[in-house]
Design a protein around this motif. Structure first.
Motif, PDB file in Angstrom:
ATOM      1  N   TRP A 156      -5.556   6.949   5.590  1.00 19.24           N
ATOM      2  CA  TRP A 156      -5.829   5.905   4.599  1.00 19.24           C
ATOM      3  C   TRP A 156      -4.598   5.561   3.797  1.00 19.24           C
ATOM      4  O   TRP A 156      -4.445   4.417   3.338  1.00 19.24           O
ATOM      5  N   THR A 159      -2.925   3.138   5.946  1.00 22.91           N
ATOM      6  CA  THR A 159      -3.594   1.840   5.888  1.00 22.91           C
ATOM      7  C   THR A 159      -3.201   1.076   4.625  1.00 22.91           C
ATOM      8  O   THR A 159      -2.854  -0.109   4.679  1.00 22.91           O
ATOM      9  N   VAL A 160      -3.241   1.771   3.494  1.00 23.91           N
ATOM     10  CA  VAL A 160      -2.935   1.091   2.225  1.00 23.91           C
ATOM     11  C   VAL A 160      -1.479   0.629   2.194  1.00 23.91           C
ATOM     12  O   VAL A 160      -1.175  -0.503   1.823  1.00 23.91           O
ATOM     13  N   ASN A 163      -0.678  -2.179   4.555  1.00 20.98           N
ATOM     14  CA  ASN A 163      -1.306  -3.407   4.072  1.00 20.98           C
ATOM     15  C   ASN A 163      -0.502  -4.087   2.973  1.00 20.98           C
ATOM     16  O   ASN A 163      -0.732  -5.264   2.683  1.00 20.98           O
ATOM     17  N   THR A 281     -13.926   5.967   4.053  1.00 26.37           N
ATOM     18  CA  THR A 281     -12.790   5.909   3.131  1.00 26.37           C
ATOM     19  C   THR A 281     -12.935   7.000   2.080  1.00 26.37           C
ATOM     20  O   THR A 281     -13.994   7.128   1.496  1.00 26.37           O
ATOM     21  N   PRO A 282     -11.889   7.790   1.833  1.00 22.85           N
ATOM     22  CA  PRO A 282     -11.983   8.771   0.741  1.00 22.85           C
ATOM     23  C   PRO A 282     -12.169   8.059  -0.597  1.00 22.85           C
ATOM     24  O   PRO A 282     -11.762   6.903  -0.756  1.00 22.85           O
ATOM     25  N   ALA A 283     -12.784   8.770  -1.542  1.00 22.09           N
ATOM     26  CA  ALA A 283     -13.109   8.135  -2.816  1.00 22.09           C
ATOM     27  C   ALA A 283     -11.853   7.658  -3.558  1.00 22.09           C
ATOM     28  O   ALA A 283     -11.833   6.579  -4.110  1.00 22.09           O
ATOM     29  N   ILE A 285      -7.816   7.048  -2.933  1.00 21.38           N
ATOM     30  CA  ILE A 285      -6.638   7.123  -2.075  1.00 21.38           C
ATOM     31  C   ILE A 285      -5.435   7.183  -2.990  1.00 21.38           C
ATOM     32  O   ILE A 285      -5.187   6.270  -3.767  1.00 21.38           O
ATOM     33  N   LYS A 304      -1.728  -9.676  -5.986  1.00 21.47           N
ATOM     34  CA  LYS A 304      -1.311  -8.776  -4.913  1.00 21.47           C
ATOM     35  C   LYS A 304       0.174  -8.927  -4.552  1.00 21.47           C
ATOM     36  O   LYS A 304       0.921  -7.944  -4.531  1.00 21.47           O
ATOM     37  N   PRO A 360      -7.850   3.064 -11.352  1.00 22.36           N
ATOM     38  CA  PRO A 360      -7.345   1.867 -12.028  1.00 22.36           C
ATOM     39  C   PRO A 360      -8.439   1.164 -12.818  1.00 22.36           C
ATOM     40  O   PRO A 360      -8.967   0.140 -12.397  1.00 22.36           O
TER      41      PRO A 360
ATOM     42  N   LYS B  38     -23.168  -1.119  11.182  1.00 19.64           N
ATOM     43  CA  LYS B  38     -21.707  -1.238  11.204  1.00 19.64           C
ATOM     44  C   LYS B  38     -21.286  -1.078  12.655  1.00 19.64           C
ATOM     45  O   LYS B  38     -21.641  -0.094  13.289  1.00 19.64           O
ATOM     46  N   THR B  92     -10.336  -6.571   0.805  1.00 20.85           N
ATOM     47  CA  THR B  92      -9.154  -7.443   0.862  1.00 20.85           C
ATOM     48  C   THR B  92      -8.084  -7.009  -0.118  1.00 20.85           C
ATOM     49  O   THR B  92      -7.029  -7.615  -0.189  1.00 20.85           O
ATOM     50  N   HIS B  93      -8.363  -5.953  -0.873  1.00 19.87           N
ATOM     51  CA  HIS B  93      -7.334  -5.447  -1.772  1.00 19.87           C
ATOM     52  C   HIS B  93      -6.322  -4.639  -0.970  1.00 19.87           C
ATOM     53  O   HIS B  93      -5.256  -5.124  -0.644  1.00 19.87           O
ATOM     54  N   LEU B  94      -6.695  -3.416  -0.574  1.00 18.37           N
ATOM     55  CA  LEU B  94      -5.745  -2.605   0.185  1.00 18.37           C
ATOM     56  C   LEU B  94      -6.374  -1.937   1.397  1.00 18.37           C
ATOM     57  O   LEU B  94      -5.937  -0.871   1.825  1.00 18.37           O
ATOM     58  N   GLY B  95      -7.417  -2.555   1.933  1.00 15.30           N
ATOM     59  CA  GLY B  95      -7.863  -2.142   3.259  1.00 15.30           C
ATOM     60  C   GLY B  95      -8.833  -0.988   3.342  1.00 15.30           C
ATOM     61  O   GLY B  95      -9.031  -0.439   4.416  1.00 15.30           O
ATOM     62  N   CYS B  96      -9.452  -0.566   2.244  1.00 15.65           N
ATOM     63  CA  CYS B  96     -10.486   0.474   2.342  1.00 15.65           C
ATOM     64  C   CYS B  96     -11.777  -0.147   2.877  1.00 15.65           C
ATOM     65  O   CYS B  96     -11.885  -1.355   3.026  1.00 15.65           O
ATOM     66  N   ILE B  97     -12.756   0.729   3.151  1.00 14.79           N
ATOM     67  CA  ILE B  97     -14.033   0.237   3.678  1.00 14.79           C
ATOM     68  C   ILE B  97     -15.071   0.240   2.560  1.00 14.79           C
ATOM     69  O   ILE B  97     -15.434   1.298   2.056  1.00 14.79           O
ATOM     70  N   PRO B 111     -15.036   1.878  -2.859  1.00 16.54           N
ATOM     71  CA  PRO B 111     -14.855   3.084  -3.668  1.00 16.54           C
ATOM     72  C   PRO B 111     -13.402   3.337  -4.056  1.00 16.54           C
ATOM     73  O   PRO B 111     -13.142   4.151  -4.928  1.00 16.54           O
ATOM     74  N   CYS B 112     -12.465   2.636  -3.417  1.00 18.01           N
ATOM     75  CA  CYS B 112     -11.056   2.953  -3.694  1.00 18.01           C
ATOM     76  C   CYS B 112     -10.612   2.430  -5.045  1.00 18.01           C
ATOM     77  O   CYS B 112     -10.122   3.169  -5.887  1.00 18.01           O
ATOM     78  N   HIS B 113     -10.750   1.129  -5.253  1.00 16.58           N
ATOM     79  CA  HIS B 113     -10.258   0.565  -6.503  1.00 16.58           C
ATOM     80  C   HIS B 113     -11.318  -0.263  -7.212  1.00 16.58           C
ATOM     81  O   HIS B 113     -11.009  -1.077  -8.077  1.00 16.58           O
TER      82      HIS B 113
END
Lengths: 688, 148
Positions: A156, A159-160, A163, A281-283, A285, A304, A360, B38, B92-97, B111-113
């Motif tokens: 991940w 991925t981030v 991206n 996805t981990p909670a 990253i 962005k 954040p 999915k 669409t932020h940084l690619g998490c699901i 869940p990421c941001h």
């Protein structure tokens, strides 16, 4: 590297070589006769420390590459096999993984030293820019290296970060596809990252040669920031700088070894012990600690593209530093305002690092924006302005005068130790700030394997194995553990015959035979514990949609936030038993009726310590379920404690060897550092 | 310049990766109302939601101008199949699901941001800048779609 050498070898063979390739003369003039300022303090030993770290990373890295498989299906397992099966594989892996953090820690100290003493100013601009290039290469190398174990955070994180390039207008998506070699991060990505991760350190080594070359042309800066005038200002590199560097390197090695042998996962991420899964996805990253300040800058900007531009600008601005700060005085020692702003800037950087690890939201976003503005303001407003308005204090006439006027060298040494400790703790804090949130932490149990001399309680490991075999193994696999491990030193302490007998009780699928059929046979010591389900889908289908995780690494793959000030204390007490505490607490954390106001979905159970509280696993243990031969009580409490001990052993079968070797290394290094210190004092006695 | 091209071009997806990224067909009949599945296409998770009447009404009621990335629900679904939402489940932020059926808008929650999307996959709360993209797809029959 500092012009023609006046070195004359005496041995005829060396003379012969010297006339054809003056390499000994080069080494002699660069590292023996080379004059260094007399007043250098211990901050100047980080150049030597960094050279050593680059060497350590290259050597351990080449060794690891010989055992590693860069394939999406095999990478995670190959890393586990390095740690479990390769002789001293655990040591080399820990050296390489912790080494990356140490390398960055040293480079940050080196950079702040350059910043404080104005080492970037004329005539050392090119030297400084080469340093920035090395730093950029290091960041790329570190990032790609972190992807290679192919755990959840590797995947991940990749991925981030890849991206980020999708923010480029028009070409963004094409660039990202080009980087991936596919439509998402996958096997082609892993393969090319491995190739580049192997290549870049040698590029770094090349730029380091240029960096040292530039250094030896311009000469070293020094704490007073005045150029040397007479011979009295200088001492020859050998023995003066050499012995001092050796002492600095040894002290750094002691610090480094603390991580290698006692806290190997302190700076790491529990999630990276879970194999990469593109569907989950981990909670949180979070990048490695050394990228956090830049990550904070990225996230503090709501747009962005602007965020990505700001993040890269934060590094690129360093290239222009020699021209942004036009003050004539180099060293901040003689700049009353410059000194204050330097320390404010230092705090801003630490603050950004802290914010980079936080979610954040709310106040963190506002703080992030303020600190981002301050970060750039230091370079773009404060430094240019100070150069015009500041009135520096008078400089010493010469380096020799500076040495005579000086007292309190010890204070500097203490400061080194203090700062190193502070930075590492800060790094640790970020590591801890990522685990589960909004619930009670598992209580800390007493473990025989905790602390620097901890060993596994053989009886507990054996009992835990029995509980696993009779209860857990109905649903949970243990795929990285082989029956032969049961008789290896540092484990449950069975004899090879007992392990073989244990293995023979299992049916193992083998084949195909000559007729082309698969068949079952009794297990052998070399076999691994068979999995209860043929594949993940079957495990998921049989367990209400939640696949029971493999337990081999569970004690390292689960963690929780300890919070301030515990993470500070944990660094010194070597507390790292979050995993076993969690397993132990989870197994005892079931409650018949959830507390008021908590609803648990159908088919789930309330568990006090499970993140989110709704767990699919029914309470697995009940009193009297497993009987022990050694008379230990047949209670859930005992079962939970024993199985957690067993799972800590399966997660790290060589823990005892690690701690034992650590003890020996520490005794050696401390004695060696003492000898180095007194040798250094002796050598320098005349020079101060 | 032409010499350089092969060395850059080799980094792009190779023939087997492209072949594996060919269109796939998905049978919709087992997905009950209010459920979603999915599927993976080109290594990307694709959410197929069978939306309830209430969800469809709600997302069509929202004034388009109030959205971060304005788009009507009609433009994101196929006419006559408005109960079906097909989106690429990559934030669409940084690619998490993002997780389906979570968040304040009965849609997706990352869940990421902390980005939130509604039941039409439109971003309703930052930091994501854009709506969840709709992959190319068409209805082969009433109960089957082809993605790609």
């Amino acid at each position: 590297m500092s012009g023609p050498s006046n070195y004359q070898p005496s041995h005829p063979a060396l003379k012969w070589l010297e006339q054809r390739l003056p390499i000994i003369g080069l080494v002699h003039s660069s590292f023996v006769a080379y004059p260094t300022p007399r007043n250098l303090n211990y901050w100047w030993t980080f150049g030597a420390i960094l050279s050593m770290m680059l060497g350590v990373q290259i050597i351990t890295g080449v060794i690891l590459a010989m055992h590693y498989t860069p394939h999406a299906d095999l990478a995670f397992k190959s890393v586990e096999l390095i740690v479990r099966d390769v002789n001293y594989g655990w040591l080399i892996r820990n050296m390489h993984a912790c080494g990356a953090s140490m390398f960055f820690l040293a480079v940050y100290i080196h950079m702040f030293r350059g910043l404080y003493y104005g080492s970037y100013k004329a005539p050392r601009e090119v030297l400084w820019i080469l340093g920035v290039i090395i730093y950029l290469l290091m960041m790329a190398t570190g990032f790609m290296g972190y992807v290679l174990p192919w755990g959840q955070m590797s995947f991940w994180g990749a991925t981030v970060i890849t991206n980020l390039f999708s923010a480029v207008p028009y070409f963004g998506e094409s660039i990202v596809t080009l980087l991936w070699g596919g439509y998402s991060v996958g096997n082609p990505t892993l393969n090319r990252f491995f190739a580049l991760h192997y290549l870049l350190p040698f590029l770094i080594a090349g730029v380091v040669v240029l960096h040292v070359w530039a250094l030896h042309v311009a000469g070293q800066n020094n704490p007073a920031g005045v150029e040397p005038k007479t011979e009295k200002d200088m001492v020859p590199f050998t023995p003066y700088a050499t012995i001092k560097d050796f002492f600095g390197v040894t002290c750094f090695l002691i610090f480094y070894s603390w991580f290698i042998f006692y806290m190997p996962n302190y700076l790491g991420e529990a999630d990276n012990y879970i194999p990469a899964n593109p569907a989950v996805t981990p909670a949180h990253i979070v990048p490695e600690w050394y990228y956090l300040p830049f990550y904070a800058i990225l996230r503090s900007i709501p747009n962005k593209l602007a965020g990505v531009v700001a993040m890269f600008s934060a590094i690129i601005v360093l290239v222009f530093l020699p021209w942004l700060d036009s003050a004539k005085t180099r060293s901040n020692k003689y700049r009353p305002l410059g000194k204050q702003f330097f320390w404010i800037f230092f705090v801003v950087c630490i603050g950004l690092g802290y914010l980079g690890a936080q979610p954040p939201e709310g106040v963190y976003v506002v703080l992030g924006r303020i600190l981002t503005v301050l970060y750039f303001a230091y370079f773009l407003i404060v430094l240019p302005l100070l150069a015009r308005i500041e009135r520096p204090r008078p400089l010493p006439n010469s380096i020799a005068d500076d040495v005579l006027a000086k007292s309190g060298r010890k204070a500097v040494a203490t400061a080194v130790v203090g700062l190193v400790a502070a930075l590492s703790l800060f790094a640790g804090s970020t590591g801890d700030a990522r685990a589960s949130e909004g619930q009670e932490n598992p209580p800390s149990a007493k473990w025989s394997f905790a602390g620097p001399f901890g060993t596994f309680d053989r009886g507990a490991v054996q009992r835990g194995l029995k509980v696993y075999k009779e209860v857990c193994s109905n649903c949970h696999s243990l795929q990285y553990v082989a029956f032969r491990n049961l008789s290896e030193p540092g484990g449950p302490g069975y004899t090879p015959a007992q392990a073989a007998a244990f293995a023979a009780e299992y049916k193992i699928k083998d084949g195909p035979n000559d007729a082309g059929d698969m068949f079952e046979r009794p297990g052998r010591p070399a076999d691994y514990f068979p999995s209860p389900f043929p594949n993940e889908q079957a495990a998921r289908a049989a367990n209400g949609g939640a696949a029971p995780p493999d337990l081999s690494l569970i004690a390292k793959a689960r963690s929780y936030k300890r919070g301030f000030p515990w993470f500070l204390i944990d660094f010194f007490t070597q507390f790292q038993e979050q995993g076993p505490n969690y397993v132990n607490a989870l197994l005892q954390g079931y409650e018949e009726t959830p507390p008021h106001g908590v609803t648990i979905p159908e088919g789930s159970y309330y568990n006090k310590y499970f993140p989110g509280h709704a767990i699919k696993m029914p309470p697995p243990l009940s009193d009297g379920q497993v009987t022990f031969d050694d008379g230990s009580p047949a209670t859930v409490k005992q079962y939970a404690h024993d199985v957690a001990t067993f799972l800590m052993w399966t997660a790290e079968p060589h823990m005892e060897a690690r701690k034992r070797l650590g003890y020996q290394v520490f005794v050696f290094l401390i004695i060696f550092a003492g000898l180095m210190y007194f040798t250094k004092k002796r050598v320098w006695a005349a020079a101060h | 310049m032409a010499t350089l091209w092969p060395f850059i071009s080799q980094m792009n997806p190779d023939a087997s990766t492209i072949a594996a990224g060919a269109p796939i067909e998905v049978d919709l009949s087992p997905i009950a109302e209010g459920q979603d599945i999915k599927v993976f296409w080109r290594g990307k998770p694709i959410y197929i939601s069978h939306r309830t009447k209430k969800q469809v009404e709600e997302v069509r009621k929202v004034p388009v101008s109030s959205l971060i990335d304005p788009a009507t629900d009609q433009s994101r679904t196929k006419d006559g199949h408005e109960q079906w939402l097909v989106v690429i489940g990559i934030c669409t932020h940084l690619g998490c699901i993002p997780i389906a059926h979570e968040g304040n808008y009965d849609g997706f929650f990352c869940p990421c941001h902390g980005s939130q999307y509604d039941a039409s996959g439109r971003v309703r709360q930052g930091p994501a800048p854009l709506n969840l993209p709709v992959p190319p797809y068409q209805f082969v029959s009433d109960t089957k779609i082809q993605i790609g």
